[in-house]
Scaffold this motif. Structure first.
Motif, short mmCIF file in Angstrom:
data_model
loop_
_atom_site.label_atom_id
_atom_site.label_comp_id
_atom_site.label_asym_id
_atom_site.label_seq_id
_atom_site.Cartn_x
_atom_site.Cartn_y
_atom_site.Cartn_z
N PHE A 225 0.91 -1.49 -0.12
CA PHE A 225 -0.07 0.10 0.01
C PHE A 225 0.79 1.26 0.06
N SER A 226 2.08 1.19 0.22
CA SER A 226 3.02 2.45 0.08
C SER A 226 3.99 2.53 -1.06
N ASP A 227 4.08 1.39 -1.60
CA ASP A 227 5.22 1.55 -2.77
C ASP A 227 4.32 1.35 -3.98
N PRO A 228 4.35 2.45 -5.01
CA PRO A 228 3.62 2.46 -6.21
C PRO A 228 3.52 1.33 -7.24
N ILE A 229 4.81 0.64 -7.29
CA ILE A 229 4.92 -0.61 -8.27
C ILE A 229 3.97 -1.67 -7.63
N SER A 230 4.43 -1.89 -6.19
CA SER A 230 3.62 -3.22 -5.36
C SER A 230 2.26 -2.79 -5.45
N ALA A 231 1.81 -1.60 -5.33
CA ALA A 231 0.33 -1.32 -5.36
C ALA A 231 -0.30 -1.62 -6.51
N LYS A 232 0.17 -1.22 -7.49
CA LYS A 232 -0.35 -1.28 -8.84
C LYS A 232 -0.36 -2.61 -9.33
N ALA A 233 0.65 -3.86 -8.90
CA ALA A 233 0.56 -4.91 -9.03
C ALA A 233 -0.55 -5.87 -8.03
N MET A 234 -0.66 -5.32 -7.09
CA MET A 234 -1.72 -5.75 -6.16
C MET A 234 -3.18 -5.53 -6.91
N VAL A 235 -3.45 -4.22 -7.31
CA VAL A 235 -4.58 -3.94 -7.89
C VAL A 235 -4.91 -4.91 -9.11
N TYR B 130 -0.98 6.88 -7.16
CA TYR B 130 -0.46 6.25 -8.17
C TYR B 130 -1.28 5.16 -8.91
N THR B 131 -2.42 4.69 -7.90
CA THR B 131 -3.15 3.53 -8.36
C THR B 131 -4.66 4.34 -8.94
N ASP B 132 -4.70 5.52 -8.72
CA ASP B 132 -5.90 6.18 -9.43
C ASP B 132 -6.18 6.25 -10.76
N LEU B 133 -7.20 5.53 -11.11
CA LEU B 133 -7.85 5.69 -12.38
C LEU B 133 -8.51 7.02 -12.68
N LEU B 134 -8.82 7.34 -13.95
CA LEU B 134 -9.18 8.72 -14.19
C LEU B 134 -10.63 8.95 -13.60
N VAL B 135 -11.61 7.85 -13.46
CA VAL B 135 -12.56 8.39 -12.63
C VAL B 135 -12.34 8.45 -11.32
N ASN B 136 -11.45 7.81 -10.62
CA ASN B 136 -11.23 7.89 -9.08
C ASN B 136 -10.53 9.43 -8.97
N TYR B 137 -9.64 9.67 -10.02
CA TYR B 137 -9.08 11.12 -10.14
C TYR B 137 -10.12 12.23 -9.93
N THR B 138 -10.85 11.90 -10.89
CA THR B 138 -12.07 12.94 -11.02
C THR B 138 -12.95 13.09 -9.80
N PHE C 48 -14.33 2.03 -10.67
CA PHE C 48 -14.19 3.06 -9.53
C PHE C 48 -14.19 2.17 -8.33
N VAL C 49 -14.96 1.18 -8.23
CA VAL C 49 -15.29 0.45 -6.79
C VAL C 49 -14.14 -0.30 -6.47
N LEU C 50 -13.26 -0.96 -7.53
CA LEU C 50 -12.08 -1.53 -6.88
C LEU C 50 -10.95 -0.81 -6.37
N ILE C 51 -10.80 0.32 -7.05
CA ILE C 51 -9.64 1.33 -6.45
C ILE C 51 -10.07 1.91 -5.38
N GLN C 52 -11.22 2.37 -5.15
CA GLN C 52 -11.94 3.31 -3.91
C GLN C 52 -11.71 2.10 -2.63
N LEU C 53 -12.24 1.18 -2.85
CA LEU C 53 -12.32 0.04 -1.69
C LEU C 53 -10.94 -0.48 -1.41
N LEU C 54 -10.07 -0.73 -2.28
CA LEU C 54 -8.76 -1.34 -2.09
C LEU C 54 -7.72 -0.24 -1.53
N THR C 55 -7.36 0.63 -2.30
CA THR C 55 -6.26 1.58 -2.19
C THR C 55 -6.75 3.05 -1.89
N GLN C 56 -7.82 3.31 -2.34
CA GLN C 56 -8.39 4.76 -2.41
C GLN C 56 -7.30 5.73 -3.00
N GLY C 57 -6.81 5.09 -4.25
CA GLY C 57 -5.90 5.82 -4.97
C GLY C 57 -4.39 5.67 -4.65
#
Length: 533
Positions: free
Chosen positions: A381-391, A482-490, A460-469
């Motif tokens: 949850f704190s390393d960008p690459i690991s967070a993206k791999a987890m997602v 780093y894990t935000d999608l465009l919809v979460n960023y918006t 939106f739901v996956l990112i918001q519940l798992l990492t909140q971006g």
């Protein structure tokens, strides 16, 4: 219009002279008359509702009501269009839930609508004109309970001033005269009585013996209160009554501000602000503000990579597993099929929250196993690459059963004759998959892959519940992860903005997302038409 006589319909040929008045009147009741009465009533009611909405500043909703009502009256009132009455609910739903939100969002993208600029100009001016300031001395007061109501007692130095008796629940007058007295009849009320009747006391004006008026300015005092601002004859300029400062509305920023001798706006903006049209400024911010442009580009490419890898991995895994569970030599195929479909049967939000616990960096079972076997403890949850791999791993887990179910159905549609002919040529399973299974499945599967890409593009739901971006980026003008999608960023810009909720900028990004996803949808439709030829 020819009326329908009830007697003719029922076959009643009794002469008019022998019929009762009710029978004579019922002959002229027309279904068209009832229909037009109903349509007229609906039109009047919705027209009145539109006027109310317009008077309260809800112009867009007033226009929407008029459009839906006019369309209904046209379809149900015209003989040419009456046959389309069955599709009206669908058309109205499309206008209400698709076209209107889209147009409304695009409209907001060209304004400065935000947490600080939500009101119309007239409403913002009205709020400022309601501000007051203490322009004179303050006086302590007490509330006394008497037999039929209350009395207000004010101390002016050594002098005691008292009002006449008043019923605070049903006040007879909100302008009361204070008279000098030596004593107050009644018992002094407690502070809770003042709090209970504060709404009424705030509207009470007390007139002192010298003619000055005072109003409640605290739980224990009245004071001479005057409006802080007054509006000039032009209807827009405000003047501060306390220091005579002139305030001009800035139609570029949506705030009242002071101006210098040359007419330039200076000083701090005066809240609340109002909504103004700013053209393409929000779109320009996306490309000109490095604090927005850099995270936007990064998040845009990550969204494409996330969607593409998710679709590619789920299709490969789903296709391979579908081929395995369809293998006739495999024992217990039904059990394996049921177990592989379970991730799709469990609600996704439950699975996401479970994975959030499993990937916990300190107490999660996944890190415990990795550390015990390989000595690894990734910072999910704190390393960008690991967070993206987890997602990606969690999304693939949630998505492969759907592709497997589709592949199972498509495998059944492939003729067995092809595999029999291939067997006669000595081809093995890998050659069959390469030359028969994969080509036969890709044509019907490709439109579904494009649809799946569009879904993951807005997952939106996956990112918001798992990492909140998270993990969050540093040095951005608006919150971004780093894990935000465009919809979460918006969403984060709209509701968690650094400078307050910025709905205008969020709407601009939403408009760009709509164009991208709309382009994918058109491509999907175009490809489907080509595949049908």
């Amino acid at each position: 219009m020819q009326t329908v006589k009830v007697a003719e319909i029922l076959g009643d040929d009794t002469p008019d002279s022998q019929q009762t008045p009710d029978q004579v009147n019922s002959r002229f009741i027309s279904p068209h008359f009832i229909k037009w009465c109903t349509l007229t009533l609906i039109g009047l009611m919705n027209g009145y509702a539109s006027i109310l909405m317009y008077s309260r500043g809800e112009t867009s909703f007033a226009v929407l009501t008029l459009i839906l009502t006019s369309l209904a009256l046209y379809i149900f009132g015209s003989k040419k269009t009456y046959a389309h009455r069955y599709i009206y609910p669908g058309v109205a739903g499309m206008i209400l839930f698709i076209i209107f939100p889209l147009v409304y969002t695009v409209g907001i993208a060209f304004t400065n609508y935000s947490a600080t600029n939500q009101l119309s100009f007239e409403r913002a001016q009205s709020v400022l004109l309601d501000n007051t300031y203490q322009s004179g001395d303050s006086y302590k007061f007490d509330l006394y309970r008497s037999e039929n109501g209350y009395r207000l007692a004010v101390k002016d130095g050594a002098q005691l001033l008292v009002t006449s008796e008043i019923n605070l629940t049903k006040p007879e007058s909100l302008r009361l005269t204070l008279n000098a007295t030596d004593d107050v009849v009644g018992s002094k009320a407690k502070i809770k009585d003042i709090i209970k009747n504060r709404a009424t006391l705030n509207n009470v004006d007390l007139v002192l013996p010298n003619g000055n008026e005072i109003r409640m300015s605290g739980l224990r005092k009245f004071a001479a209160v005057q409006p802080l601002y007054r509006v000039e004859s032009d209807g827009t300029t405000l003047v501060n009554n306390k220091d005579n400062t002139v305030l001009i509305p800035n139609m570029d920023t949506g705030f009242y501000q002071t101006i210098d001798a040359e007419g330039n706006y200076i000083g701090d903006p005066l809240a609340p602000g109002f909504t103004v049209v700013i053209g393409t400024a929000n779109f320009e911010r996306i490309w000109q503000d490095d604090g927005i442009k850099e995270p936007f580009i990064s998040i845009f490419f990550w969204t494409i990579i996330f969607s593409g890898l998710s679709v590619l991995a789920t299709v490969i895994i789903g296709l391979v597993l579908a081929s395995i569970v369809q293998w006739e030599a495999l024992r217990g195929r039904a059990v394996y099929r049921m177990l592989l479909i379970l991730p799709y049967a469990v609600p996704s939000f439950i699975s996401i929250l479970i994975f959030k616990g499993l990937f916990n960096q300190s107490f999660g079972e996944i890190n415990m196993v990795l550390e015990a076997m390989f000595g690894l403890s990734p910072s999910w949850f704190s390393d960008p690459i690991s967070a993206k791999a987890m997602v990606l791993m969690v999304n693939i887990w949630l998505g492969f059963p759907y592709m497997m179910i589709l592949s199972m159905g498509m495998l059944k549609s492939i003729p067995d004759d092809l595999y029999e002919a291939s067997a006669l040529d000595g081809a093995g399973p890998l050659q069959n998959f390469k030359n028969i299974t994969f080509p036969m499945m890709m044509k019907p599967l490709l439109p579904l892959m494009i649809a799946s890409f569009s879904f993951n593009f807005n997952n939106f739901v996956l990112i918001q519940l798992l990492t909140q971006g998270g993990p969050n980026m540093i040095g951005t003008s608006e919150p971004a992860g780093y894990t935000d999608l465009l919809v979460n960023y918006t969403y984060r810009i709209a509701f968690e903005g650094a400078g307050g909720q910025d709905f205008g900028l969020a709407s601009a990004i939403t408009t760009l997302i709509f164009l991208l996803v709309g382009g994918l949808a058109l491509f999907n439709l175009r490809f489907t038409k080509l595949s049908e030829k």
